[in-house]
Design a protein around this motif. Sequence first.
Motif, PDB file in Angstrom:
ATOM      1  N   ASP A   1       0.813  -1.213   0.000  1.00 22.50           N
ATOM      2  CA  ASP A   1       0.000   0.000   0.000  1.00 22.50           C
ATOM      3  C   ASP A   1       0.848   1.264   0.000  1.00 22.50           C
ATOM      4  O   ASP A   1       2.004   1.255   0.427  1.00 22.50           O
ATOM      5  CB  ASP A   1      -0.877   0.049   1.255  1.00 22.50           C
ATOM      6  CG  ASP A   1      -1.984  -0.995   1.232  1.00 22.50           C
ATOM      7  OD1 ASP A   1      -1.972  -1.857   0.335  1.00 22.50           O
ATOM      8  OD2 ASP A   1      -2.842  -0.941   2.127  1.00 22.50           O
ATOM      9  N   ASP A   2       0.211   2.345  -0.423  1.00 22.12           N
ATOM     10  CA  ASP A   2       0.696   3.735  -0.257  1.00 22.12           C
ATOM     11  C   ASP A   2       1.753   4.165  -1.256  1.00 22.12           C
ATOM     12  O   ASP A   2       2.194   5.301  -1.204  1.00 22.12           O
ATOM     13  CB  ASP A   2       1.234   3.996   1.163  1.00 22.12           C
ATOM     14  CG  ASP A   2       0.185   3.754   2.244  1.00 22.12           C
ATOM     15  OD1 ASP A   2      -0.961   3.425   1.897  1.00 22.12           O
ATOM     16  OD2 ASP A   2       0.530   3.880   3.434  1.00 22.12           O
TER      17      ASP A   2
ATOM     18  N   HIS B   1      -6.188   3.012  -3.922  1.00 19.00           N
ATOM     19  CA  HIS B   1      -6.078   3.266  -2.471  1.00 19.00           C
ATOM     20  C   HIS B   1      -6.431   4.722  -2.159  1.00 19.00           C
ATOM     21  O   HIS B   1      -5.944   5.270  -1.174  1.00 19.00           O
ATOM     22  CB  HIS B   1      -4.648   2.920  -2.033  1.00 19.00           C
ATOM     23  CG  HIS B   1      -4.471   2.690  -0.561  1.00 19.00           C
ATOM     24  ND1 HIS B   1      -5.392   2.071   0.240  1.00 19.00           N
ATOM     25  CD2 HIS B   1      -3.430   3.005   0.271  1.00 19.00           C
ATOM     26  CE1 HIS B   1      -4.929   2.015   1.486  1.00 19.00           C
ATOM     27  NE2 HIS B   1      -3.753   2.581   1.530  1.00 19.00           N
TER      28      HIS B   1
ATOM     29  N   HIS C   1      -5.446   9.714   0.466  1.00 23.41           N
ATOM     30  CA  HIS C   1      -5.200   8.862   1.630  1.00 23.41           C
ATOM     31  C   HIS C   1      -5.363   9.631   2.948  1.00 23.41           C
ATOM     32  O   HIS C   1      -4.932   9.179   4.002  1.00 23.41           O
ATOM     33  CB  HIS C   1      -3.802   8.241   1.552  1.00 23.41           C
ATOM     34  CG  HIS C   1      -3.594   7.030   2.414  1.00 23.41           C
ATOM     35  ND1 HIS C   1      -3.407   7.106   3.775  1.00 23.41           N
ATOM     36  CD2 HIS C   1      -3.538   5.712   2.122  1.00 23.41           C
ATOM     37  CE1 HIS C   1      -3.233   5.891   4.272  1.00 23.41           C
ATOM     38  NE2 HIS C   1      -3.323   5.026   3.281  1.00 23.41           N
TER      39      HIS C   1
ATOM     40  N   PRO D   1      -8.100   3.164   2.848  1.00 26.12           N
ATOM     41  CA  PRO D   1      -7.042   3.567   3.773  1.00 26.12           C
ATOM     42  C   PRO D   1      -7.493   3.263   5.214  1.00 26.12           C
ATOM     43  O   PRO D   1      -8.603   3.619   5.603  1.00 26.12           O
ATOM     44  CB  PRO D   1      -6.904   5.069   3.532  1.00 26.12           C
ATOM     45  CG  PRO D   1      -7.280   5.234   2.091  1.00 26.12           C
ATOM     46  CD  PRO D   1      -8.425   4.259   1.890  1.00 26.12           C
TER      47      PRO D   1
ATOM     48  N   HIS E   1       3.794  -2.232   3.140  1.00 23.28           N
ATOM     49  CA  HIS E   1       3.827  -0.881   2.576  1.00 23.28           C
ATOM     50  C   HIS E   1       5.117  -0.666   1.789  1.00 23.28           C
ATOM     51  O   HIS E   1       6.184  -1.099   2.220  1.00 23.28           O
ATOM     52  CB  HIS E   1       3.700   0.151   3.693  1.00 23.28           C
ATOM     53  CG  HIS E   1       2.355   0.101   4.371  1.00 23.28           C
ATOM     54  ND1 HIS E   1       2.064  -0.826   5.345  1.00 23.28           N
ATOM     55  CD2 HIS E   1       1.225   0.815   4.166  1.00 23.28           C
ATOM     56  CE1 HIS E   1       0.805  -0.657   5.736  1.00 23.28           C
ATOM     57  NE2 HIS E   1       0.266   0.329   5.037  1.00 23.28           N
TER      58      HIS E   1
HETATM   59 ZN    ZN Z   1      -2.613   3.080   3.217  1.00 24.53          ZN
END
Ligand code: ZN
Length: 296
Positions: free
Chosen positions: A103-104, A157, A161, A204, A266
């Motif tokens: 993620d991210d 995502h 966020h 998120p 992440h």
């Molecule tokens: Zn995230």
Amino acid sequence: MKMRKRINGIILFAGTIVVSSIFVTGYYRHNTAKREIVQAAVVEGNVKQDTNNSAKSNISLTEFINKELTLDKNAYDAGTIQDFLSKNIKINDGKKIVFLTFDDGPSTTVTPKVLEVLKKNDIRATFFIVGKELEKNSRAKQILLDTYKQGNSIGNHTYTHIYNNLYPGGKVDVDKFMAELDKNNDAIRKVLGQDFKSRIVRFPGGHMSWKGVDEADKRFNDIGYKYIDWNGIVGDAEGKPKSKEQLLNTYRQTFKNQQKLVLLMHDTYGKENTAEVLPDIIADLKNKGYEFKILE
Ligand SMILES: [Zn+2]
């Protein structure tokens, strides 16, 4: 009076035919144009940067999901995993499968390292992209392109966020949330091509964490989006950067022989140790007999 009625009837009938044929011809032309656009997009491939907005694909996300979704050999149906994670609906295929999820990102520091490890192991993962990170610089865009070309799955995502935007007071602001998904989709398509579509979303903080998800679920249903939470972590989400050993410990603690393991990690800035520890985690899962799949 009767005659008048009949004449009126005839005029109405003739009128209907004329209007219908105009409509049918128009519809046919529209569809032909649509097909040409789709074919052109296929010929050009998915990786070309799009500079011409008029060439936008006309297949809606819902159409894509219902008609065009054919899973490749590395992919697993995201809807099944959504139900498994959120409603605890068991999957009885007897297969141990792991979904590595990141993620991210993309980040210019960690994502390339993750990609290298995946490539070395000849496996693929699922990346949930944040548009704001993607649009930071051209290097990040190139990295998303690399991620995609390597056969990994790309998910949404949200664009910013930012919890306060998406969940004021801990409750999903559905209009804002959906608008962020759209904005993020646009950012991703500018890099991967207007024909790119993904139906997978990660909230998120996780779908499980927020109030007011019912309305979001309804919209998701209408569009065909699937949300993916997780059932395993390495603990790299918040706080100070963790050591390799800390990450491995958290991984081991949350590993409970999940038949379908969705592992949250992440690949954003500061998560170098996640990339560092990834080879050990992959080796462990291979030893345990897991297959690596992507979510689509
Ligand atoms: Zn995230």
